[in-house]
Each structure stands twice: as structure tokens, then as C-alpha cells.
Motif scaffolding. Structure first.
Motif: not given
Length: 144
Positions: A118-138
Motif C-alpha cells: 500500500l502506498s501511503v502519501p503525506g510525507v514531505t521533506v523540506a530543507v532548512t539549510s542552504t548548504n543542503c539545497n538540491k540534496s537527496t535524503v534517505t
């Protein structure tokens, strides 16, 4: 005059009758009865770690992620909660403190079919530091 049947003949007739008729068993109870049944507890629902590519600091919506919950049991199960957590980032100096991770609001009350996903949507990830822009988070997920 009394007739007697030889014992060997009586035994062979009884065997013949028993071998051609189905066997039935009856149980009689009086008062109260008790029954037990073997119940197998379900194995844990799981959602594998998943990567999410995020945008830039200040993105108002964050990057959406979808968790895929797997049910290893042959019967349906309920997903009441799903919590996402930081595991790692593609940028070496970025930690959990550099991201804001939101999980779906509980209780969810979603059903996963037996041996299904089952796919469960509703998870979001936002960046709070400009050093981490355009990164991939696991992310890792805890399913309840």
C-alpha cells in the motif's frame, strides 16, 4: 431349535460392513464446552527506506515522498500510523537538523491487503539549510 453362526463368519460380515460404510463420529456435551484455536500473530508491517530529492531552502511545500508499506501476512492488516525519519543525505555535511520531515497525520486507518503493498502519501521533506539545497535524503519509516 436354535441356530448359531460360526464366529469366523460373524467377524467377516462385520469387517465387510465396516469397510463399505463411511465412519461417523458424534460428540455429545452437556453443560458448558470449551474450545481453543491456534492463532498466529501477524508479522510486522514494513516500509523500506526510500530516497527523496529535495529542492531549495524556502520551498513552501517541501518534496513529497510516498512510503510503500508491505504486508507479509496472508490476511489484511491496518496501518494506523506512519512516521518518517532521517537516515542520510547525499551531501556530506548535512544532518537531520538540516531538514524538516513531516509524516502523515495519525490515525490513518488504512488497510493493506494480505501479501500486498500500500502506498501511503503525506510525507514531505523540506530543507532548512542552504548548504543542503538540491540534496537527496534517505528516509526510514516506522509503521504502526
Amino acid at each position: 431349535m436354535r441356530r448359531t453362526i460360526p464366529v469366523a463368519l460373524a467377524a467377516s460380515v462385520a469387517v465387510a460392513l465396516l469397510s463399505t460404510q463411511p465412519a461417523f463420529a458424534y460428540a455429545r456435551t452437556s453443560g458448558t464446552a470449551a474450545m481453543s484455536q491456534h492463532v498466529v500473530a501477524g508479522r510486522p508491517l514494513t516500509a523500506p527506506n526510500s530516497p527523496v530529492t529535495v529542492g531549495s531552502k524556502g520551498d513552501p511545500t517541501g518534496a513529497p515522498a510516498t512510503a510503500t508499506v508491505t504486508n507479509p501476512d496472508g490476511f489484511h492488516r491496518w496501518v494506523h500510523s506512519l512516521t518518517a525519519a532521517f537516515v542520510s543525505s547525499s551531501k556530506s555535511n548535512c544532518t537531520a537538523a538540516d531538514y524538516q520531515i513531516s509524516s502523515p497525520t495519525s490515525p490513518l486507518h488504512l488497510t493493506v491487503a494480505g501479501n500486498g503493498t500500500l502506498s501511503v502519501p503525506g510525507v514531505t521533506v523540506a530543507v532548512t539549510s542552504t548548504n543542503c539545497n538540491k540534496s537527496t535524503v534517505t528516509l526510514s519509516y516506522t509503521v504502526g
